[in-house]
Design an enzyme around this catalytic site. Sequence first.
Site, PDB file in Angstrom:
ATOM      1  N   HIS A   1      20.836 -36.608  -8.203  1.00 48.10           N
ATOM      2  CA  HIS A   1      20.035 -37.007  -7.039  1.00 48.10           C
ATOM      3  C   HIS A   1      18.554 -36.697  -7.225  1.00 48.10           C
ATOM      4  O   HIS A   1      17.812 -36.668  -6.250  1.00 48.10           O
ATOM      5  CB  HIS A   1      20.584 -36.323  -5.782  1.00 48.10           C
TER       6      HIS A   1
ATOM      7  N   GLU B   1       9.467 -14.359 -11.525  1.00 55.11           N
ATOM      8  CA  GLU B   1       8.649 -13.231 -11.054  1.00 55.11           C
ATOM      9  C   GLU B   1       8.259 -12.272 -12.162  1.00 55.11           C
ATOM     10  O   GLU B   1       7.188 -11.682 -12.108  1.00 55.11           O
ATOM     11  CB  GLU B   1       9.277 -12.502  -9.864  1.00 55.11           C
TER      12      GLU B   1
ATOM     13  N   ARG C   1       4.987   0.192  -6.291  1.00 54.52           N
ATOM     14  CA  ARG C   1       5.001  -0.641  -5.091  1.00 54.52           C
ATOM     15  C   ARG C   1       4.036  -1.814  -5.200  1.00 54.52           C
ATOM     16  O   ARG C   1       4.117  -2.755  -4.418  1.00 54.52           O
ATOM     17  CB  ARG C   1       4.623   0.202  -3.867  1.00 54.52           C
TER      18      ARG C   1
ATOM     19  N   LYS D   1       6.643  -4.064  -4.289  1.00 54.46           N
ATOM     20  CA  LYS D   1       8.069  -3.734  -4.163  1.00 54.46           C
ATOM     21  C   LYS D   1       8.565  -3.914  -2.726  1.00 54.46           C
ATOM     22  O   LYS D   1       9.589  -4.526  -2.493  1.00 54.46           O
ATOM     23  CB  LYS D   1       8.296  -2.295  -4.642  1.00 54.46           C
TER      24      LYS D   1
ATOM     25  N   ASN E   1      -1.590   1.966   5.976  1.00 55.53           N
ATOM     26  CA  ASN E   1      -0.742   0.856   5.536  1.00 55.53           C
ATOM     27  C   ASN E   1      -0.455  -0.005   6.765  1.00 55.53           C
ATOM     28  O   ASN E   1      -0.252   0.541   7.850  1.00 55.53           O
ATOM     29  CB  ASN E   1       0.610   1.356   5.021  1.00 55.53           C
ATOM     30  N   GLY E   2      -0.360  -1.317   6.574  1.00 58.08           N
ATOM     31  CA  GLY E   2      -0.077  -2.195   7.705  1.00 58.08           C
ATOM     32  C   GLY E   2      -1.282  -3.094   7.973  1.00 58.08           C
ATOM     33  O   GLY E   2      -2.199  -3.177   7.155  1.00 58.08           O
TER      34      GLY E   2
ATOM     35  N   CYS F   1       0.830  -1.203   0.000  1.00 56.26           N
ATOM     36  CA  CYS F   1       0.000   0.000   0.000  1.00 56.26           C
ATOM     37  C   CYS F   1       0.868   1.258   0.000  1.00 56.26           C
ATOM     38  O   CYS F   1       2.007   1.240   0.460  1.00 56.26           O
ATOM     39  CB  CYS F   1      -0.860   0.034   1.250  1.00 56.26           C
TER      40      CYS F   1
ATOM     41  N   GLU G   1      19.131 -16.833  -8.099  1.00 53.84           N
ATOM     42  CA  GLU G   1      18.643 -15.483  -8.357  1.00 53.84           C
ATOM     43  C   GLU G   1      18.087 -15.378  -9.782  1.00 53.84           C
ATOM     44  O   GLU G   1      17.050 -14.753 -10.005  1.00 53.84           O
ATOM     45  CB  GLU G   1      19.782 -14.475  -8.115  1.00 53.84           C
TER      46      GLU G   1
ATOM     47  N   TRP H   1      -3.133  -2.629  -1.376  1.00 43.45           N
ATOM     48  CA  TRP H   1      -2.738  -3.997  -1.761  1.00 43.45           C
ATOM     49  C   TRP H   1      -3.494  -4.893  -0.792  1.00 43.45           C
ATOM     50  O   TRP H   1      -3.213  -4.887   0.408  1.00 43.45           O
ATOM     51  CB  TRP H   1      -1.228  -4.132  -1.587  1.00 43.45           C
TER      52      TRP H   1
ATOM     53  N   LYS I   1      14.364 -14.279 -10.880  1.00 45.33           N
ATOM     54  CA  LYS I   1      14.092 -13.191 -11.840  1.00 45.33           C
ATOM     55  C   LYS I   1      13.130 -13.669 -12.905  1.00 45.33           C
ATOM     56  O   LYS I   1      12.156 -13.003 -13.225  1.00 45.33           O
ATOM     57  CB  LYS I   1      15.367 -12.732 -12.554  1.00 45.33           C
TER      58      LYS I   1
HETATM   59  O1  M6R Z   1      13.546  -4.575  -0.024  1.00 36.95           O
HETATM   60  P1  M6R Z   1      14.106  -5.939   0.226  1.00 36.95           P
HETATM   61  O2  M6R Z   1      15.419  -6.161  -0.412  1.00 36.95           O
HETATM   62  O3  M6R Z   1      14.145  -6.291   1.678  1.00 36.95           O
HETATM   63  O4  M6R Z   1      13.070  -6.928  -0.456  1.00 36.95           O
HETATM   64  C1  M6R Z   1      13.195  -8.316  -0.321  1.00 36.95           C
HETATM   65  C2  M6R Z   1      12.368  -9.051  -1.344  1.00 36.95           C
HETATM   66  O5  M6R Z   1      11.001  -8.803  -1.143  1.00 36.95           O
HETATM   67  C3  M6R Z   1      12.742  -8.670  -2.775  1.00 36.95           C
HETATM   68  O6  M6R Z   1      14.093  -8.877  -3.037  1.00 36.95           O
HETATM   69  C4  M6R Z   1      11.908  -9.485  -3.790  1.00 36.95           C
HETATM   70  O7  M6R Z   1      12.286 -10.822  -3.763  1.00 36.95           O
HETATM   71  C5  M6R Z   1      12.051  -8.882  -5.192  1.00 36.95           C
HETATM   72  N1  M6R Z   1      10.789  -8.885  -5.865  1.00 36.95           N
HETATM   73  C6  M6R Z   1      13.041  -9.594  -6.029  1.00 36.95           C
HETATM   74  O8  M6R Z   1      13.147  -9.123  -7.335  1.00 36.95           O
END
Ligand code: M6R
Length: 604
Positions: free
Chosen positions: A504, A488, A27, A599, A100-101, A2, A481, A74, A485
Amino acid sequence: MCGIVGYIGRRDVAPLLLEGLQRLEYRGYDSAGVVITGKTGDLRVVKAKGRVRELQARVPKRFAGTTGIAHTRWATHGKPSDLNAHPHLDNDEKVAVVHNGIIDNASELRARLVAEGAELVSETDTEVLAHLIARSAAETLEQKVRDALRSVEGTYGLAVLHRDFPDRIVVARNGSPVVLGIGEKEMFVASDVAALVAHTRQVVTLEDGEMATLKADDFRTYTTEGSRTSATPTTVEWEAESYDMGGHDTYMHKEICEQAEAVDRVLRGRIDDRFATVRLDGLNLDAREARGVRRIKILGCGTSYHAGQIGAQLIEELARIPSDAEPASEFRYRNAVVDPDTLYLAVSQSGETYDVLAAVQELKRKGARVLGVVNVVGSAIARESDGGMYVHAGPEVCVVSTKCFTNTVVAFALLALHLGRVRDLSVADGRRIIAGLRKLPEQIEQVLKTEPDIKRLATHFADARSMLFVGRVRGYPVAREAALKLKEVSYVHAEAYPASELKHGPLALVEPAMPTVAIVPDDDLLEKNRAAMEEIKARSGRILAVAHQEQEKADHTIVVPKNEDELDPILMGIPLQLFAYHTALALGRDIDKPRNLAKSVTVE
Ligand code: M6R
């Protein structure tokens, strides 16, 4: 997650709020809303499920006012809908709240309010706040909000308007960011500086347990108990343009392309050639203390966790301190043994990720020393930590983290070098690593020049429903990683495995329809990696290798420049960011706002 924007001053508020909401779109959200104090003093509300442009289309022509608050939601409690969008009002429409929260005891409070005759119209937890504030018999808005917060358990960043107090916005923070923007005869509030930096770079970040009253030409901060706190504005490091797309079609592309200069920034002013080390004054850790560290535990989520995995390897290799990384989201729930000789590192781009922050708070409570490795200056995790280092990636807007991953890994290389040089790393090795670090910006530019080839490969593989990513030791976190990527941003299923584990189990998956991306650095494990590719080929698997030289066993190779073995993971991740980007583009995905993601994950 949010987003909140608010304004009080002399300008027409609606366009300002809508522009602020647009700046928070990155966000992630599913509905939006705005409330202003109209000319007659009434609160005028517009809400819409969907994007800010849908909200904008609903805002009437005559919607004038100079005070207002707005929100992107959100969904947590209740589905995305017009009704569940914020702001929420009480039944007499005196009070409007954006929040927010999460209010943990919302069900209890709803039941109590309903028993007292309130009519709650949404499924949200936030609506109870509007009713509680409206029901307080206190005289001032500040006291009314304070009364309401006394009944509430949970996290909040909130902003409140009240029809009877049209000269002010009252805000409060507990676990969810609130930033005040200080202007000339006008004040802003937002959950993220991105929403206000176009208007003012003078900001005050509220602490947990703090509230503030904003009037057009004045603001004051105080605790939820009512005692005044001092709040000296600081200047935001970044210009408004740093939050713009800068001629790129997406933030993701812009941020991938900015990596050479971002890496240059994390190195700048830190290298000490005389002693073949780096200066990291913010760690607040002298040489004796650094020598006394027996273990290092790195905590982060998602991409930051993967950067932490590479960081742990770098620290073990260069400083010979046993190190490992763990998802903060797991660590905080397993009642881990907290050891006084272990140094804890909390990694986060946003510095606001709730799971990381909660892990830091738990560690601090148990007396551990926690350092932050954080991008956003002054963020909650940076402030909660005992010291640390900023990764200086610059504002990262795209939900999908790219440049911050690279900069975080480089920051870990600096830390590993620093720790190594107060322990047993030789001057010669220190110099070797420094030379390697200095080569990175130029080598990143070389990788970025291969984008047309990577685009061709991504288009070629875009029909795959699933992909396997393999790497060994230094290559394994790179594979993890890269798989994150891809999934997502393109929604293609991707699974990462250590190449050493293929036999395995995962070999059973290999067939022509399941391509493999293999991370194949030119290091002491090259032959082992080649053998793994051989095994995949023998099962008719298609292979895309990321390597330092053409790989005979692979169908395609993306060749990246060689650096020092320890630093190779930094460059090998970058072509796979472009690969994920172009796959998503080929599949027509909403690149900067992948579905279901936000985000900053500021709730549990
Ligand atoms: O702001 P942060 O680095 O703490 O966020 C952690 C994860 O939420 C963030 O890296 C998330 O996995 C991203 N969408 C990756 O691209």
